[in-house]
Enzyme design. Structure first.
Site, PDB file in Angstrom:
ATOM      1  N   HIS A   1       3.893  11.140  -5.050  1.00 19.47           N
ATOM      2  CA  HIS A   1       3.444  12.069  -4.013  1.00 19.47           C
ATOM      3  C   HIS A   1       4.076  11.643  -2.683  1.00 19.47           C
ATOM      4  O   HIS A   1       4.867  10.679  -2.635  1.00 19.47           O
ATOM      5  CB  HIS A   1       1.910  12.105  -3.945  1.00 19.47           C
ATOM      6  CG  HIS A   1       1.295  10.741  -3.845  1.00 19.47           C
ATOM      7  ND1 HIS A   1       1.424   9.950  -2.735  1.00 19.47           N
ATOM      8  CD2 HIS A   1       0.566  10.021  -4.737  1.00 19.47           C
ATOM      9  CE1 HIS A   1       0.784   8.812  -2.928  1.00 19.47           C
ATOM     10  NE2 HIS A   1       0.260   8.817  -4.148  1.00 19.47           N
TER      11      HIS A   1
ATOM     12  N   GLN B   1      -3.251  -4.317 -15.272  1.00 17.80           N
ATOM     13  CA  GLN B   1      -4.073  -4.286 -14.051  1.00 17.80           C
ATOM     14  C   GLN B   1      -5.280  -3.354 -14.170  1.00 17.80           C
ATOM     15  O   GLN B   1      -6.005  -3.171 -13.198  1.00 17.80           O
ATOM     16  CB  GLN B   1      -3.216  -3.940 -12.831  1.00 17.80           C
ATOM     17  CG  GLN B   1      -2.702  -2.516 -12.776  1.00 17.80           C
ATOM     18  CD  GLN B   1      -1.695  -2.318 -11.656  1.00 17.80           C
ATOM     19  OE1 GLN B   1      -0.564  -2.802 -11.726  1.00 17.80           O
ATOM     20  NE2 GLN B   1      -2.078  -1.605 -10.612  1.00 17.80           N
TER      21      GLN B   1
ATOM     22  N   MET C   1       3.345   3.454  -9.758  1.00 17.40           N
ATOM     23  CA  MET C   1       2.851   3.786 -11.099  1.00 17.40           C
ATOM     24  C   MET C   1       3.154   5.258 -11.408  1.00 17.40           C
ATOM     25  O   MET C   1       2.569   5.848 -12.314  1.00 17.40           O
ATOM     26  CB  MET C   1       1.356   3.493 -11.202  1.00 17.40           C
ATOM     27  CG  MET C   1       1.054   1.997 -11.051  1.00 17.40           C
ATOM     28  SD  MET C   1      -0.449   1.458 -11.844  1.00 17.40           S
ATOM     29  CE  MET C   1      -1.661   2.460 -11.013  1.00 17.40           C
ATOM     30  N   GLY C   2       4.049   5.847 -10.619  1.00 20.68           N
ATOM     31  CA  GLY C   2       4.482   7.209 -10.907  1.00 20.68           C
ATOM     32  C   GLY C   2       3.515   8.272 -10.433  1.00 20.68           C
ATOM     33  O   GLY C   2       2.627   8.016  -9.633  1.00 20.68           O
TER      34      GLY C   2
ATOM     35  N   ARG D   1      -4.575   9.609  -7.846  1.00 17.61           N
ATOM     36  CA  ARG D   1      -5.903   9.875  -8.421  1.00 17.61           C
ATOM     37  C   ARG D   1      -6.578  11.097  -7.784  1.00 17.61           C
ATOM     38  O   ARG D   1      -7.561  11.587  -8.328  1.00 17.61           O
ATOM     39  CB  ARG D   1      -6.811   8.650  -8.288  1.00 17.61           C
ATOM     40  CG  ARG D   1      -6.400   7.512  -9.216  1.00 17.61           C
ATOM     41  CD  ARG D   1      -7.418   6.378  -9.243  1.00 17.61           C
ATOM     42  NE  ARG D   1      -7.135   5.437 -10.296  1.00 17.61           N
ATOM     43  CZ  ARG D   1      -6.531   4.252 -10.134  1.00 17.61           C
ATOM     44  NH1 ARG D   1      -6.127   3.870  -8.943  1.00 17.61           N
ATOM     45  NH2 ARG D   1      -6.326   3.452 -11.170  1.00 17.61           N
TER      46      ARG D   1
ATOM     47  N   HIS E   1       4.326   7.915  -1.831  1.00 19.34           N
ATOM     48  CA  HIS E   1       5.425   7.165  -2.448  1.00 19.34           C
ATOM     49  C   HIS E   1       6.760   7.525  -1.782  1.00 19.34           C
ATOM     50  O   HIS E   1       7.606   6.662  -1.555  1.00 19.34           O
ATOM     51  CB  HIS E   1       5.539   7.506  -3.939  1.00 19.34           C
ATOM     52  CG  HIS E   1       4.333   7.170  -4.747  1.00 19.34           C
ATOM     53  ND1 HIS E   1       3.521   8.124  -5.317  1.00 19.34           N
ATOM     54  CD2 HIS E   1       3.796   5.976  -5.093  1.00 19.34           C
ATOM     55  CE1 HIS E   1       2.553   7.545  -5.975  1.00 19.34           C
ATOM     56  NE2 HIS E   1       2.678   6.241  -5.854  1.00 19.34           N
TER      57      HIS E   1
HETATM   58  O1  PAF Z   1       0.175   0.194  -6.134  1.00 19.09           O
HETATM   59  C1  PAF Z   1       0.582   0.431  -7.295  1.00 19.09           C
HETATM   60  O2  PAF Z   1       0.964   1.556  -7.611  1.00 19.09           O
HETATM   61  C2  PAF Z   1       0.588  -0.676  -8.320  1.00 19.09           C
HETATM   62  O3  PAF Z   1      -0.490  -1.523  -8.177  1.00 19.09           O
HETATM   63  C3  PAF Z   1       1.905  -1.454  -8.371  1.00 19.09           C
HETATM   64  C4  PAF Z   1       2.174  -2.188  -7.068  1.00 19.09           C
HETATM   65  C5  PAF Z   1       3.067  -0.514  -8.657  1.00 19.09           C
HETATM   66  C6  PAF Z   1       1.869  -2.503  -9.485  1.00 19.09           C
HETATM   67  O4  PAF Z   1       1.657  -1.910 -10.724  1.00 19.09           O
END
Ligand code: PAF
Length: 279
Positions: free
Chosen positions: A34, A62, A30-31, A188, A37
């Protein structure tokens, strides 16, 4: 590095790369990227993917009505630079309106592993996750997709969806990346004040202490989890849940022992944090 915004264009490119015999990895995010990721991208590189597609999409479906969809941190420019430096070969930045066309009415619901833990506290969350992840799989044609253990329940739900719906790919789960203090990396964390960040350390510390104790000898779950919950509340956070589950079925376990996972969710001020340890 290719940049795609249109789902159809990403799909066409991935289809061509696949036909050319290339191994495609997908890293869904979700960008606000960090180290956590970046470790997923590194894992894709380690597995010798020819194309590493990173999707950056804050998926509205979601998020619940009172959650942080609107304020979720976003920084496209920084994400692009980080993807490039980490070795991604394509980045996908769709918009809500090109992912969910007018009158979108099809969703994917996993009905077992999504029931408890975050699924019970965030109704509809995993329906949104499964739907967007299924769409990303159909767009990117990945040979494998990399998820983080930080979202343990999510990884298990996605694995089950892949099995149940015969998606032709492997799910790789990469370990949690922590700050030097032990705090699990999360986009977050940026919401936390200095004192909240300090207080948040109780999560990783109490989980690490429980893991050390239970690895030496299994503990009755009830008292062990009560101890973790008490430590969290004492540090000033509000417990959402502290549970010990079978690592595969996510059913509640009676003992904190090998093959279980202990998961916590707690509010640190207004920020909901999650963390877990596999025993
Ligand atoms: O873990 C996340 O960042 C999100 O839930 C995902 C897997 C990218 C789906 O939107």
């Amino acid at each position: 590095m290719k940049i795609f915004r249109e789902p159809g264009k990403l799909q066409k490119w991935c289809r061509a790369r696949k036909s050319a015999g290339k191994k495609i990895a997908l890293v869904p995010t979700m960008g606000y990227l960090h180290e956590g990721h970046l470790s997923l991208i590194a894992e894709a590189r380690r597995r010798k993917a020819d194309e590493i597609v990173v999707s950056v999409f804050v998926n509205p479906v979601q998020f619940g009505p009172n959650e942080d969809y609107a304020k979720y941190p976003r920084d496209e420019k920084a994400d692009l630079a980080k993807c490039r430096a980490a070795g991604a070969t394509a980045v996908f930045f769709p918009t809500p309106s090109n992912m969910y066309l007018d009158r979108h009415s099809t969703y994917v619901v996993e009905e077992d592993l999504s029931k408890g833990l975050c699924g019970a506290r965030r109704p509809g969350h995993f329906r949104g996750v499964c739907t967007v992840v299924a769409k990303l799989f159909n767009l990117a044609h990945p040979d494998f997709a990399v998820f983080g253990q930080k979202d343990y329940q999510q990884a298990q739900v996605v694995k089950r969806m892949v099995r149940d719906l015969n998606f032709d790919l492997d799910i790789v789960v990469a370990p949690i990346v922590r700050e030097p203090s032990g705090l699990a990396r999360s986009s977050r964390n940026t919401y936390l004040s200095a004192s909240e960040r300090e207080a948040a350390l109780v999560l990783s510390r109490s989980l690490a202490a429980l893991k050390a104790a239970a690895s030496a000898s299994p503990r009755p779950a009830k008292s062990a989890l009560a101890k973790v919950a008490a430590a969290i509340e004492k540090a000033g956070l509000k417990v959402d849940y502290v549970e010990c589950v079978d690592a595969e079925t996510l059913e509640n376990a009676k003992r904190v022992a090998s093959g279980t996972c202990v998961l916590v969710a707690a509010y640190d001020g207004k920020t909901r944090l999650i963390d877990n340890v596999l025993i």
